[in-house]
Design an enzyme around this catalytic site. Structure first.
Site, short mmCIF file in Angstrom:
data_model
loop_
_atom_site.label_atom_id
_atom_site.label_comp_id
_atom_site.label_asym_id
_atom_site.label_seq_id
_atom_site.Cartn_x
_atom_site.Cartn_y
_atom_site.Cartn_z
N HIS A 155 0.83 -1.31 0.19
CA HIS A 155 -0.09 -0.03 0.06
C HIS A 155 0.98 1.28 0.15
O HIS A 155 0.17 2.40 0.06
CB HIS A 155 -0.90 0.14 1.17
N LYS B 269 -8.57 13.34 5.08
CA LYS B 269 -7.86 11.92 5.21
C LYS B 269 -6.89 11.86 6.17
O LYS B 269 -6.73 12.91 6.95
CB LYS B 269 -6.89 11.95 3.65
N ARG B 270 -5.97 10.93 6.15
CA ARG B 270 -5.00 10.74 7.45
C ARG B 270 -4.22 12.16 7.27
O ARG B 270 -3.80 12.34 6.32
CB ARG B 270 -4.32 9.51 7.18
N LYS C 109 0.84 13.99 2.27
CA LYS C 109 -0.46 14.13 1.66
C LYS C 109 -0.86 15.85 1.58
O LYS C 109 -1.84 16.28 1.07
CB LYS C 109 -1.55 13.71 2.78
N THR D 64 -8.31 6.57 -1.82
CA THR D 64 -9.94 6.15 -2.03
C THR D 64 -10.82 7.22 -1.67
O THR D 64 -12.01 7.15 -2.21
CB THR D 64 -10.24 4.88 -1.34
N LYS E 43 -14.41 8.42 -3.63
CA LYS E 43 -15.74 8.77 -2.93
C LYS E 43 -16.12 10.01 -3.40
O LYS E 43 -17.35 10.41 -3.62
CB LYS E 43 -15.62 8.54 -1.48
#
Length: 820
Positions: free
Chosen positions: A356, A544-545, A550, A652, A656
């Site tokens: 991942h 998100k995390r 990110k 992901t 969504k």
């Protein structure tokens, strides 16, 4: 599935009576939630039992998904949708003056996961059941989840997530299937009658693993698969003699030590005790799961383990469950007297591994001292696996000593779990096209050259049942009204929506639905966080995390830049924007927690400055989780997917957002690339450095963040405001963030994730967003085209890809007649 309204009422009343000693008139909201859920569980139970009988009756290969996380979200509404009885239940409850919506809000989110890896596992289980594949999950029943996040004075503060404060109505305790897991001890060996060495442990710590089963209900089918979660306890955890000697803490020491294993998801592992607990967690659930599978196999088929790979395929969800590989070797050799070669042959046909991430810190490796001390026999087996592997390597690359050292499963004082997974498994997959190519040609190039046949791509997906049918029922109805049913199990049917891309009435209805969903989120935040948002503003969302790659930091620096422009330039009149964040940082990740503090500090300044005049608002959603995500995704206009190119495996949340009609503002990274390919770049906002640009700069060591600060005074000002007292009078709170960008800290080069390099491109992309949003009809068309082209990103498609290329399992349908 047949629904008996009369029986449902009777079950509900009986549950209240037996569990709470109340009738409906006396029950509070939680009592009613529990009783309604238990009554729905009664509807599920016959099909669940029939599914198990069907799998036993027709032996077939089954998939077992081992994962440290299963981010399931609330079960009630999703189960009602998948059973096809939501409207019937709502009608029964209305007749009893019970509001299903209020009941649903009583359900806590199951504290079984945190980020995308865990949510993917949940979507996969939903798709497996929906598609009638025999596929089940194995994990840990965390007592307190990861943590409940509260924001106090702008900082993240962690509290226990007490999601099991009340009983979970969806789980079934299976004490009859408990097993024992051993830690530590000394390795002893003896001889079998045929003269073979056989190993065993003495003086080991024994922990009882008790399974709790949760039903996984397929949509529009009778299939109900199982998520089995393990809870730890001690077989002799209470010492009465010590208690009577008034040594109370010592009397329960063993019990507390055992229960700590399943207390919390991802305990802080900054020190050796935390690392030991994490490894203990991983071995605990892997050992329990494999013992469970082997015991079931032996009961049905005896000890002819050559059939084991014919009936089992085990997918390892990242490196957390990789210790299952040597554990299966141990069980076969030490408990069933199999030889090494036969055991290894079974292992190689049974395990597949999903990678991942390309981030080195996420490819787990354990200090030999910790690993060997906690799992002495398992370490011994890993040593032997590695010894034999190195013989193969030397034969294949006889003069390449550097390669042999790099690829050794044990080197530099550590056990490399990803190396073990790739060597032992028969498949290695990435989770997006770019990610898999980076694995093959960059991060795992040595392994790809050795085992090219093992590598393959499986782009991630999401389940439309939860993220459209459940989260956005108005949009689901909009879709069905135009293209009919069928898309709920075949998302590619959404392509038919494209014919409405120029239909004014459809576009107006689509934007009206978006407006209503924004109002729902506005109302939620007003009541939960006292936040007052403008539903007519652009809802620009990054949830998100919280991790540096990110780049929530890029987002907030841009907000600071916008704020400066609004204050300094009275003629600057952008459309009103609301920037929405939701994220948890790992408890030990100091810099990520500083970014959360920065977001909240900027929000406090911007939201309370009258000069902003409504043009800008920032909100950080506390304790982001699945049930909140179900309100956020339908309300979003802009989907922020701004990770450093080449760092995000897939993502992901981007999928969504897409299926809910948000436009992607993103780098060419992970699955963003495939989203832009499907919807067209003109229907999103791609920006930023490409992976090859970054690789070139890294190879040449040519990146200098000072160049970007010198050429862009607006950026230099924003960065200096981190430490000049604008947002922090002490000049210290954000100093580490500042220094990490400008100078580099802790031995890292400055700006590891190219925030400053991408800042100008990001600002320009945001200007395009603002301009595009002014043309409401054009924006609505882009949104509809995104929805219409989201078909590829269903987890149903992902599962079919896994089945075809890796698992080779077959559908097993449960007939209505078999349900009693």
């Amino acid at each position: 599935m047949n629904f008996d309204a009369k029986q449902f009422r009777e079950n509900l009343a009986a549950r209240l009576r037996r569990q709470y000693g109340k009738d409906i008139s006396q029950a509070n909201s939680h009592d009613l939630f529990d009783a309604v859920s238990a009554s729905v569980q009664e509807v599920i139970m016959p099909a669940w039992m029939a599914t198990r009988r069907e799998y036993d009756k027709k032996p077939t290969k089954q998939l077992y998904y081992l994962s440290a996380e299963f981010l399931m979200g609330r079960a009630l509404s999703n189960n009602l949708i998948n059973l096809g009885i939501k409207e019937e239940v709502k009608k029964v409850l209305n007749e009893m003056d019970i509001d299903l919506n209020l009941i649903e809000e009583e359900e806590p989110d199951a504290g079984l996961g945190n980020g995308g890896l865990g949510r993917l596992a949940a979507c996969f289980l939903d798709s497996l059941a929906t598609l009638d594949y025999p596929g089940h999950g194995y994990g840990i029943r965390y007592e307190y989840g990861m943590f409940e996040q509260r924001i106090e004075q702008g900082f993240q503060v962690e509290y226990p997530d007490n999601w099991l404060k009340h009983r979970d109505p969806w789980e079934v305790k299976r004490s009859d299937l408990s097993v024992t897991v051993k830690f530590g001890g000394e390795i002893k060996y003896g001889k079998t009658p045929d003269g073979q060495d056989r190993f065993y442990l003495e003086n080991a710590e024994e922990v009882i693993a008790t399974p709790y089963d949760m039903p996984i209900v397929g949509y529009g089918t009778n299939t109900v698969n199982t998520l089995r979660l393990w809870q730890a306890s001690s077989p002799d955890g209470f010492d009465l003699q010590l208690f009577n000697d008034m040594r109370y803490n010592e009397a329960v020491f063993r019990q507390n030590s055992a229960e700590n294993i399943t207390r919390v998801l991802y305990p802080n592992d900054n020190g050796p005790q935390g690392k030991t607990l994490r490894l203990k967690q991983q071995y605990f659930f892997c050992s329990a799961s494999l013992q469970d599978l082997v015991h079931h196999f032996v009961a049905d088929y005896g000890t002819d383990f050559s059939r084991f790979p014919e009936l089992h395929v085990i997918q390892l969800n990242d490196t957390h469950p990789v210790v299952a590989i040597p554990e299966l070797m141990r069980i076969l050799m030490d408990e069933y007297n199999m030889g090494w070669n036969d055991s290894w042959n079974i292992v190689q046909k049974t395990f597949a591994y999903t990678n991942h991430t390309i981030l080195a810190e996420a490819l787990e490796k354990w200090d030999i001292g910790i690993f060997q001390g906690l799992l002495p026999r398992i370490y011994q087996i890993v040593e032997e696996i590695n010894r034999r592997f190195l013989i193969e390597l030397r034969a294949k690359f006889p003069e390449d000593y550097a390669r042999q050292n790099r690829m050794s499963i044990i080197h530099d004082g550590k056990v490399y779990m990803a190396w073990l997974a790739i060597h032992a498994g028969f498949s290695v997959n990435g989770v997006a096209a770019l990610h898999t190519e980076l694995l093959k040609h960059q991060e795992l190039v040595d392994w790809f050259e050795l085992y090219p046949e093992k590598f393959n791509n499986k782009t991630n997906g999401i389940t439309q049942r939860r993220w459209l049918c459940n989260a956005n029922p108005e949009l689901a109805e909009f879709i069905t009204k135009r293209i009919g049913h069928g898309w709920e199990k075949d998302l590619t049917k959404l392509k038919a929506l494209e014919q409405y891309a120029d239909d004014d009435s459809s576009l107006e209805e689509l934007m009206a639905i978006k407006r209503h969903n924004k109002e729902i989120l506005v109302d939620y935040l007003k009541h939960t966080q006292n936040e007052f948002l403008d539903p007519d503003s652009i809802f620009d969302v990054q949830v998100k995390r919280l991790h540096e790659y990110k780049r929530q930091l890029l987002n907030v620096l841009h907000i600071m830049y916008l704020y400066n422009r609004i204050i300094e330039d009275p003629s600057f009149n952008p459309p009103n924007r609301t920037f929405i964040f939701g994220a948890k940082s790992a408890s030990g990740y100091r810099r990520a927690k500083s970014i959360i503090k920065l977001i909240n500090t900027v929000a406090e300044r911007v939201n309370n400055d009258r000069r902003v005049g409504g043009k800008l608002r920032v909100v950080f959603i506390e304790n982001y989780r699945v049930s909140v995500a179900e309100k956020i995704f339908p309300a979003a206009d802009v989907s922020e997917q701004i990770s450093t190119a080449g760092k995000e495996a897939s993502g992901t949340s981007n999928m969504k957002f897409m299926v809910n009609g948000a436009l992607t503002l993103g780098t060419m990274d992970g699955a963003n690339i495939e989203i832009f390919e499907e919807a067209g770049k003109e229907n999103g906002f791609p920006f930023g450095l490409l992976t090859e640009d970054i690789q070139k700069m890294e190879a040449e060591h040519s990146y200098n963040p000072q160049q970007y600060l010198e050429r862009n005074p607006a950026l230099a000002k924003v960065v200096s405001q981190l430490v000049d007292g604008t947002y922090d009078p002490s000049h210290q709170v954000f100093k580490e963030i500042h220094d990490s960008l400008v100078y580099g800290v802790e031995g890292q080069r400055p700006d590891v994730y190219y925030v400053l390099a991408d800042f100008d491109r990001y600002c320009k992309a945001q200007e395009e967003v603002a301009k595009a949003y002014m043309d409401k009809k054009s924006w609505a068309k882009k949104a509809l085209i995104n929805i219409a082209n989201a078909g590829k990103f269903s987890s149903d498609r992902t599962i079919e890809d896994y089945v075809r290329d890796i698992w080779k399992i077959k559908k097993v349908q449960v007939d209505e007649d078999s349900i009693k």
